[in-house]
Enzyme design. Structure first.
Site, PDB file in Angstrom:
ATOM      1  N   GLU A  86      -0.218   5.081  13.358  1.00 43.36           N
ATOM      2  CA  GLU A  86       0.049   6.331  12.646  1.00 43.36           C
ATOM      3  C   GLU A  86      -0.167   7.531  13.571  1.00 43.36           C
ATOM      4  O   GLU A  86       0.602   8.498  13.536  1.00 43.36           O
ATOM      5  CB  GLU A  86      -0.839   6.444  11.414  1.00 43.36           C
ATOM      6  CG  GLU A  86      -0.541   7.678  10.579  1.00 43.36           C
ATOM      7  CD  GLU A  86      -1.249   7.697   9.231  1.00 43.36           C
ATOM      8  OE1 GLU A  86      -0.859   8.517   8.377  1.00 43.36           O
ATOM      9  OE2 GLU A  86      -2.189   6.901   9.031  1.00 43.36           O
ATOM     10  N   CYS A 142       0.809  -1.226   0.000  1.00 42.75           N
ATOM     11  CA  CYS A 142       0.000   0.000   0.000  1.00 42.75           C
ATOM     12  C   CYS A 142       0.837   1.268   0.000  1.00 42.75           C
ATOM     13  O   CYS A 142       0.282   2.367  -0.057  1.00 42.75           O
ATOM     14  CB  CYS A 142      -0.942  -0.013   1.196  1.00 42.75           C
ATOM     15  SG  CYS A 142      -2.007  -1.476   1.213  1.00 42.75           S
ATOM     16  N   PHE A 192       1.940  -3.292   3.955  1.00 43.81           N
ATOM     17  CA  PHE A 192       2.289  -4.606   4.506  1.00 43.81           C
ATOM     18  C   PHE A 192       3.776  -4.870   4.248  1.00 43.81           C
ATOM     19  O   PHE A 192       4.304  -4.559   3.180  1.00 43.81           O
ATOM     20  CB  PHE A 192       1.473  -5.705   3.823  1.00 43.81           C
ATOM     21  CG  PHE A 192       0.063  -5.853   4.340  1.00 43.81           C
ATOM     22  CD1 PHE A 192      -0.438  -5.063   5.351  1.00 43.81           C
ATOM     23  CD2 PHE A 192      -0.781  -6.824   3.786  1.00 43.81           C
ATOM     24  CE1 PHE A 192      -1.734  -5.214   5.823  1.00 43.81           C
ATOM     25  CE2 PHE A 192      -2.076  -6.990   4.246  1.00 43.81           C
ATOM     26  CZ  PHE A 192      -2.561  -6.190   5.264  1.00 43.81           C
ATOM     27  N   LYS A 202      -9.392   8.244   2.595  1.00 44.88           N
ATOM     28  CA  LYS A 202      -9.953   6.892   2.447  1.00 44.88           C
ATOM     29  C   LYS A 202     -11.365   6.819   3.016  1.00 44.88           C
ATOM     30  O   LYS A 202     -12.085   5.860   2.754  1.00 44.88           O
ATOM     31  CB  LYS A 202      -9.043   5.865   3.124  1.00 44.88           C
ATOM     32  CG  LYS A 202      -7.711   5.634   2.396  1.00 44.88           C
ATOM     33  CD  LYS A 202      -6.886   4.558   3.093  1.00 44.88           C
ATOM     34  CE  LYS A 202      -5.572   4.304   2.378  1.00 44.88           C
ATOM     35  NZ  LYS A 202      -4.618   5.412   2.519  1.00 44.88           N
ATOM     36  N   HIS A 239      -9.707   2.284   0.133  1.00 43.85           N
ATOM     37  CA  HIS A 239      -8.271   2.029   0.063  1.00 43.85           C
ATOM     38  C   HIS A 239      -7.923   1.449  -1.303  1.00 43.85           C
ATOM     39  O   HIS A 239      -8.309   0.335  -1.634  1.00 43.85           O
ATOM     40  CB  HIS A 239      -7.887   1.048   1.177  1.00 43.85           C
ATOM     41  CG  HIS A 239      -6.405   0.940   1.395  1.00 43.85           C
ATOM     42  ND1 HIS A 239      -5.476   1.540   0.589  1.00 43.85           N
ATOM     43  CD2 HIS A 239      -5.688   0.284   2.361  1.00 43.85           C
ATOM     44  CE1 HIS A 239      -4.268   1.268   1.028  1.00 43.85           C
ATOM     45  NE2 HIS A 239      -4.365   0.513   2.104  1.00 43.85           N
ATOM     46  N   HIS A 287      -2.367   8.032   6.070  1.00 45.32           N
ATOM     47  CA  HIS A 287      -2.655   6.733   5.473  1.00 45.32           C
ATOM     48  C   HIS A 287      -4.042   6.287   5.919  1.00 45.32           C
ATOM     49  O   HIS A 287      -4.843   5.839   5.099  1.00 45.32           O
ATOM     50  CB  HIS A 287      -1.588   5.723   5.880  1.00 45.32           C
ATOM     51  CG  HIS A 287      -1.678   4.414   5.150  1.00 45.32           C
ATOM     52  ND1 HIS A 287      -1.672   4.332   3.774  1.00 45.32           N
ATOM     53  CD2 HIS A 287      -1.790   3.130   5.604  1.00 45.32           C
ATOM     54  CE1 HIS A 287      -1.779   3.057   3.410  1.00 45.32           C
ATOM     55  NE2 HIS A 287      -1.845   2.321   4.504  1.00 45.32           N
TER      56      HIS A 287
END
Length: 410
Positions: free
Chosen positions: A312, A162, A395, A331, A336, A301
């Protein structure tokens, strides 16, 4: 070293099939989620996704092209055509050998992989398409763009889950800043709303199972329950300032910093300490040659998963302390887009700087105390921001951050 500016943008998103529509969707706080129609998602328990409405690849591609491109490549071409048209790059104003492509995709041709594996299982190995490999592999969006626009400089693909789109833009920024290229096509594309994509993420318990689109993607909210899958592409044209000025190109914003670090912690979970995410932000700010206190806005994010939002938030709190900038996650509207997320969110950040209007953290009703951030809302969205960050975390522990500056006709 050359300054690096943005001279073209193209967006294909769940809330708009071009930059103008995307901008309108952000301003109107449009939520781009609807029941999945591509297949029966009932067995996965997931109902909603950020599908593309009214996407017609034949507006930009021939039928022959579409047979040779996975949807993620089609999306990349669609967005890149818009960006290139705005930037007005031509063979007469740009040296093709100093014109490159760096694109990101988290997965690549997942629809093609799924369909061809099913065909092999049902009909035999001899029925697999001879175009399977060149359609499915993750570098083919970049390859097709280079061929389409005759870009003979670097052509490569970033795959960092991502964080792919943000890493791609950062690496393209460095190509221009370090003098290797004058112009770069960059961004990300993803098309993972298919049976194996939804089933795979559902098995990880990362997707929201909400049925109400307005309560599905809730970054930093106490009631958040996972992310909503989106699809599409974001493409930016990065250019050396002198090159852009020489050809009187439109300048939409400036890229001033890039930070990339690794958590080295877990294959899917972010490091809850947020230490390396904070360092990625700090690296971008340091390269930008500004102070931490000058950052006005962070496009987070913000996936609406418990682990990501908390980590975050911890990273932002560590770095900024009592001087935290305003924060929001788009998002909440787009879902996403995996490897395309960072590219679409970079465009959202540039729009926010240009319009002096920050995107709201839509759907937030119960802020999570573990995510104690100054979130963008109706009361503070009108803000004369000059500097902003765009965060992406993937990831595998990939952390990528871009720093942008509002263009003010210097």
């Amino acid at each position: 070293m050359p300054r690096v500016v943005v001279t073209g943008m193209g967006a294909l998103t769940p809330i708009g099939n071009d930059v103008a529509s995307f901008r309108k969707g952000l301003l109107q706080q449009q939520v781009g989620f609807e029941p999945i129609t591509y297949f029966d998602s009932t067995p996965t328990g997931v109902t909603l996704a950020g599908q593309l409405d009214d996407f017609d690849p034949l507006q930009h591609l021939t039928k022959k092209d579409t047979r040779r491109m996975d949807p993620y490549t089609q999306y990349a071409v669609y967005a890149a055509d818009e960006a290139m048209a705005q930037a007005q790059i031509t063979t007469s104003n740009t040296d093709s050998e100093r014109f490159g492509v760096i694109l990101g995709s988290g997965i690549g041709g997942l629809t093609t992989i799924q369909n061809q594996v099913i065909k092999m299982h049902d009909k035999g190995a001899d029925r697999v398409s001879p175009l399977f490999v060149p359609t499915a592999i993750s570098n083919m969006a970049a390859g097709n763009l280079a061929m389409r626009y005759q870009a003979h400089g670097i052509c490569t693909t970033i795959v960092t889950a991502c964080a792919s789109g943000t890493n791609a833009i950062g690496e393209a920024f460095r190509q221009v800043k370090d003098g290797h290229c004058d112009v770069m096509i960059t961004g990300g594309a993803e098309a993972a709303i298919n049976e194996i994509g939804i089933a795979g993420f559902a098995a990880l318990s990362t997707l929201s199972t909400a049925t109400d689109p307005t309560r599905a993607s809730l970054p930093f909210d106490k009631q958040r329950s996972g992310f909503v899958m989106g699809e599409g592409a974001g493409v930016l044209i990065l250019e050396a300032l002198e090159h852009a000025q020489a050809r009187k190109a439109p300048i939409l914003g400036e890229v001033i910093g890039y930070g990339a670090t690794a958590d080295a912690y877990h294959i899917t979970s972010p490091d809850p300490s947020g230490q390396q995410a904070a360092r990625a932000m700090k690296l971008a700010i340091t390269e930008a040659q500004i102070d931490v206190s000058q950052i006005d806005y962070i496009n987070a994010h913000g996936t609406a998963t418990i682990g990501n939002d908390t980590a975050e938030s911890q990273a932002i709190q560590q770095l900024f302390g009592s001087q935290m900038p305003l924060v929001s996650s788009t998002k909440s509207m787009t879902g996403h887009l995996l490897g395309a997320a960072g590219a679409v969110e970079a465009i959202a950040t540039l729009i926010a700087l240009a319009d002096q209007c920050l995107p709201v953290n839509v759907g937030l009703t119960q802020p999570d105390l573990a995510c104690d951030l100054p979130l963008v809302n109706e009361d503070n969205r009108q803000y004369a921001a000059q500097y902003a960050l765009s965060n992406s975390f993937g990831f595998g522990g990939h952390n990528a951050v871009l720093a942008f500056k509002r263009w003010d006709d210097e």
